[in-house]
Design a protein around this motif. Structure first.
Motif, short mmCIF file in Angstrom:
data_model
loop_
_atom_site.label_atom_id
_atom_site.label_comp_id
_atom_site.label_asym_id
_atom_site.label_seq_id
_atom_site.Cartn_x
_atom_site.Cartn_y
_atom_site.Cartn_z
N PRO A 4 1.04 -1.40 0.12
CA PRO A 4 0.22 0.13 0.03
C PRO A 4 0.99 1.03 0.01
O PRO A 4 0.56 2.35 -0.10
N GLU A 22 -8.43 6.01 -11.02
CA GLU A 22 -7.68 6.16 -9.69
C GLU A 22 -8.68 4.42 -8.73
O GLU A 22 -7.91 3.82 -8.00
N LYS A 23 -9.78 3.97 -8.24
CA LYS A 23 -10.44 2.81 -8.09
C LYS A 23 -9.84 1.24 -8.52
O LYS A 23 -10.49 0.76 -8.04
N ASN A 26 -6.82 1.30 -6.16
CA ASN A 26 -7.57 0.79 -5.20
C ASN A 26 -8.53 -0.18 -5.16
O ASN A 26 -7.96 -0.99 -4.13
N TYR A 30 -4.05 -0.60 -3.55
CA TYR A 30 -2.95 0.35 -4.42
C TYR A 30 -3.97 1.72 -3.15
O TYR A 30 -4.93 2.35 -4.07
N HIS A 31 -3.68 2.75 -2.27
CA HIS A 31 -4.27 3.83 -1.86
C HIS A 31 -3.71 5.39 -1.89
O HIS A 31 -3.69 6.45 -1.47
#
Length: 142
Positions: A4, A22-23, A26, A30-31
């Protein structure tokens, strides 16, 4: 299991597309993602970076015509470890240049979940190490 702490920079001018990418990251755990909307914002982020980005994902439409050597820029920039450059709709990976210490991929379309999963499996050491550890101990990650 993913790492992460990997730093990801998404450069896309369309908000919904940027959010979609991005989602997808996620979804794989991965954030630590910085989404920006222009090439100038990318340059500002790299100029002020304290540590390298593990992955820069960018739409080629945002690269100015005067900067035709963007691939060289990514490969030589100490703040870009890996790059995923795309344009258009999702299709297959057109080129893969694995350089020492990094990966540079060019796509003819927007990345999809499968492409991101395959890319991160070559960038993120954690899933490989977890699989090796599980195999050695005889345990499963699930």
């Amino acid at each position: 299991m993913s790492t992460p702490s990997l730093r990801i920079l998404i450069v896309e001018d369309e908000h919904l597309q940027r959010l979609s990418i991005e989602k997808m990251f996620n979804k794989f755990g991965y954030h630590r993602i910085a989404p920006v909307g222009s090439f100038d914002e990318l340059l500002a982020m790299l100029d002020r970076a304290d540590e390298p980005f593990d992955l820069v994902v960018i739409n080629t439409a945002l690269v100015p015509e005067t900067d035709r050597h963007f691939e060289t820029f990514c490969i030589q920039c100490p703040y870009v470890r890996n790059a995923l450059v795309y344009e258009g709709r999702p299709r297959f990976v057109a080129a893969n240049d694995e350089r020492e210490g990094g990966v540079f991929k060019r796509l003819p379309g927007v990345p999809d979940t499968r492409i991101i999963e395959n890319l991160m499996s070559s960038i993120d050491p954690c899933p490989k190490e977890a699989a090796e550890c599980s195999a050695l101990s005889g345990r499963s990650n699930t």
